[in-house]
Scaffold this motif. Sequence first.
Motif, PDB file in Angstrom:
ATOM      1  N   HIS A  82       0.833  -1.205   0.000  1.00 22.06           N
ATOM      2  CA  HIS A  82       0.000   0.000   0.000  1.00 22.06           C
ATOM      3  C   HIS A  82       0.871   1.260   0.000  1.00 22.06           C
ATOM      4  O   HIS A  82       0.666   2.184  -0.791  1.00 22.06           O
ATOM      5  CB  HIS A  82      -0.905  -0.025   1.241  1.00 22.06           C
ATOM      6  N   HIS A 133      -3.657   9.544   1.307  1.00 21.86           N
ATOM      7  CA  HIS A 133      -2.779   8.560   1.941  1.00 21.86           C
ATOM      8  C   HIS A 133      -1.850   9.190   2.976  1.00 21.86           C
ATOM      9  O   HIS A 133      -1.607   8.591   4.027  1.00 21.86           O
ATOM     10  CB  HIS A 133      -2.002   7.777   0.874  1.00 21.86           C
ATOM     11  N   TRP A 182     -13.424   6.498   0.013  1.00 21.91           N
ATOM     12  CA  TRP A 182     -13.016   6.845   1.378  1.00 21.91           C
ATOM     13  C   TRP A 182     -14.240   7.264   2.190  1.00 21.91           C
ATOM     14  O   TRP A 182     -15.179   7.852   1.648  1.00 21.91           O
ATOM     15  CB  TRP A 182     -12.040   8.031   1.356  1.00 21.91           C
ATOM     16  N   ASP A 220      -9.487   4.434   4.163  1.00 17.86           N
ATOM     17  CA  ASP A 220      -9.350   3.970   2.782  1.00 17.86           C
ATOM     18  C   ASP A 220     -10.143   2.672   2.643  1.00 17.86           C
ATOM     19  O   ASP A 220      -9.850   1.696   3.344  1.00 17.86           O
ATOM     20  CB  ASP A 220      -7.859   3.725   2.525  1.00 17.86           C
ATOM     21  N   HIS A 224      -7.313  -2.550  -2.184  1.00 13.31           N
ATOM     22  CA  HIS A 224      -5.868  -2.706  -1.937  1.00 13.31           C
ATOM     23  C   HIS A 224      -5.513  -2.445  -0.465  1.00 13.31           C
ATOM     24  O   HIS A 224      -4.451  -2.834  -0.013  1.00 13.31           O
ATOM     25  CB  HIS A 224      -5.028  -1.829  -2.885  1.00 13.31           C
TER      26      HIS A 224
END
Length: 259
Positions: A82, A133, A182, A220, A224
């Motif tokens: 990630h 992120h 999100w 998130d 992934h």
Amino acid sequence: MLAQESSKNSRRNFIGTTVKAAVVTALTGSQLNALASNHKVTSMLAGEVSPTLVGTSFTQLPLPYAYTALEPFIDALTMEIHYSKHAASYAKNLQDAAAAENVNTNGNLEDVLQKISSYSTKMRNNAGGHYNHELFWNCMKPAPAVAPTGILAAAIKNSFGTLEAFKTQFADAAKNRFGSGWAWLVVGTDKKLAIGSTANQDNPLMDVSAFKGFPLLGIDVWEHAYYLKYQNKRADYITAWCNLVNWDFVAARYEKAMQ
Ligand code: MN3
């Protein structure tokens, strides 16, 4: 972790961001506020003169803990892929988009997000991806406080009744976001807390987002972020993730937003 980058420019950025990350990692909420007062402070909420902690860099900062640090809730391989693949790509593609669209990468990323409709889709996806992120890594920490304190605790009680009720509503927003995206806790222009979600790599700072506010906490829910350990069970990932919420960080953002 950015050792594969070899240009002088990347090396310089790495050294600078390493120092910044080391400092930020060691800060308490009140220290973060003190730090913020020494940085450029601008309004994050359109039309509001509300000083908040801003100044997200265009480059990827080192992860503030080891890949293994969030186990058993998030496994090390997921964290490594990630951070070092997905998030690193957003940061690189943001740099490419910024170069192509004459954006000053020494400025604040928030300024770009607030007028994202005037840029390309590549900018939207990667400016959002990078910002989200960088926030996300700090929204988590190993063995965090189990509950917020101070004015954030009072505001959560005021808005949602109890911390458990907040968690349920936040988890529902995360579960119900269809596809990739999100879920967020934000402070709106009315200074009230709100929960919502955005698709893809959009976020509540963007002028194109239907859900707006200053993000305090974001999860998130792209596959992934959880698929290796949780497969299709997004709800289990969300439940586990709630054990990692860095309430000191969230509270520091809230306190700054309310000043
Ligand atoms: Mn992600």
